[in-house]
Each structure stands twice: as C-alpha cells, then as structure tokens.
Design an enzyme around this catalytic site. Structure first.
Site: not given
Length: 184
Positions: A123, A157
C-alpha cells in the site's frame, strides 16, 4: 461463476443487490471500510449520504460505526453472522498516519465480534513511509502484517504470498509460544 467469498470494497453500500446475492448463495462476505471518493457519477450517487474523505471525528470509532452499519445491511439481507468478516480498509480514504494508527490499534476492532481481515500489502502508506515503489515494499508489508497479527488480524491479504505465509507462520508460532510461557 464459482467464487466462494465476496470481498466488497464498499461494504454492501454501493450495489443495492450485493447483500441479497451473498445471502442467496450462502457466501461469506468481507465488509471493507472505504471512504474513497468515487470517480464514477453513478457510484457517487449510490453512495450519497455515506461519509467520504479522510476527515474523521474519531478514526477507530468512526470506522467501527460505519462497519456496524454495513453489518446491519448484511443481517437484514439474511447473511448469517458466521459469514461476516470485517476489513478496516487500509488505504481507502485514509491518510498515511491514519493507516498506521489502524494497524497499531487493530485489536480495538475485535469488540465488534467478527473476524478481521487486514490488507496492507504494497500500500501507498508503506511506499510513502519508506520512499519505495510498490515492487519494493515487501519488508514494509511484513512489518504491517506482523503488527496486524499481533493485534488480532485473522486473515491477511497480500501479493507476496510465499514470503508472507512463512512470516505469518513464524509470527503466529512466536505469539503462541509466548502465550504458553505466560500461562505455565
């Protein structure tokens, strides 16, 4: 089409039929918190009335409140409690510092009573913190995963599955060993 889970990045708020679809197929549903600004006018219209952007009165409590609203949508549609999972939505309508706070305070979502999914993989909050492009963020991802596991994440995830599985297994084993030593 053969999917066994539904990972709804709008937590049943964007598609008025998603909750009923999940219920009718007995599919577990991941309700991800999301305050992103929708780029499509039709989606923005469907999400009218829901908060967007990264301005929070109280980050964790606001996310919990919004997840509870989505949980209620799931319940009303007939999705069983055992088929509901929550995801605080790392990177979706949140700043770098807010993402860090969510990972660090992940355990506070346990009070909602649902399994927690954490998706920090590659991210932008990791990239901005470490000044790295996405393909070089494994070490930052693993740091977030480790803290997430320690703080109660049930599912992770990620993109780099092999490395993260090994890391997660070692983290879990270390945490279990610590717990068994404390109870001895």
């Amino acid at each position: 089409a053969g999917a066994s889970w539904i990972n709804d990045v709008w937590a049943l708020r964007a598609d008025p039929h998603m909750a009923e679809l999940a219920a009718s197929h007995h599919a577990p549903v991941i309700l991800m918190h999301n305050r992103s600004q929708p780029s499509e006018p039709a989606l923005a219209s469907r999400l009218a009335g829901f908060p967007t952007g990264s301005a929070y009165a109280n980050l964790i409590e606001d996310i919990k409140t919004e997840l509870l609203a989505s949980i209620e949508i799931a319940r009303r549609a007939g999705i069983p409690e055992k088929n509901i999972l929550i995801d605080p939505g790392i990177g979706f309508g949140k700043t770098v510092s807010q993402n860090m706070e969510i990972v660090n305070r992940l355990d506070e979502f346990k009070s909602l009573g649902y399994p927690i999914l954490l998706g920090p993989s590659r991210k932008s909050f990791i990239g901005k913190t470490l000044d790295l492009p996405p393909d070089q963020r494994l070490s930052g991802t693993l740091a977030a995963v480790g803290l997430g596991i320690q703080r109660g994440a049930d599912i992770i995830r990620v993109h780099d599955v092999l490395e993260t599985v090994r890391f997660a297994r070692m983290t879990d084993a270390s945490l279990r060993a610590r717990g068994s030593l404390e109870s001895a």
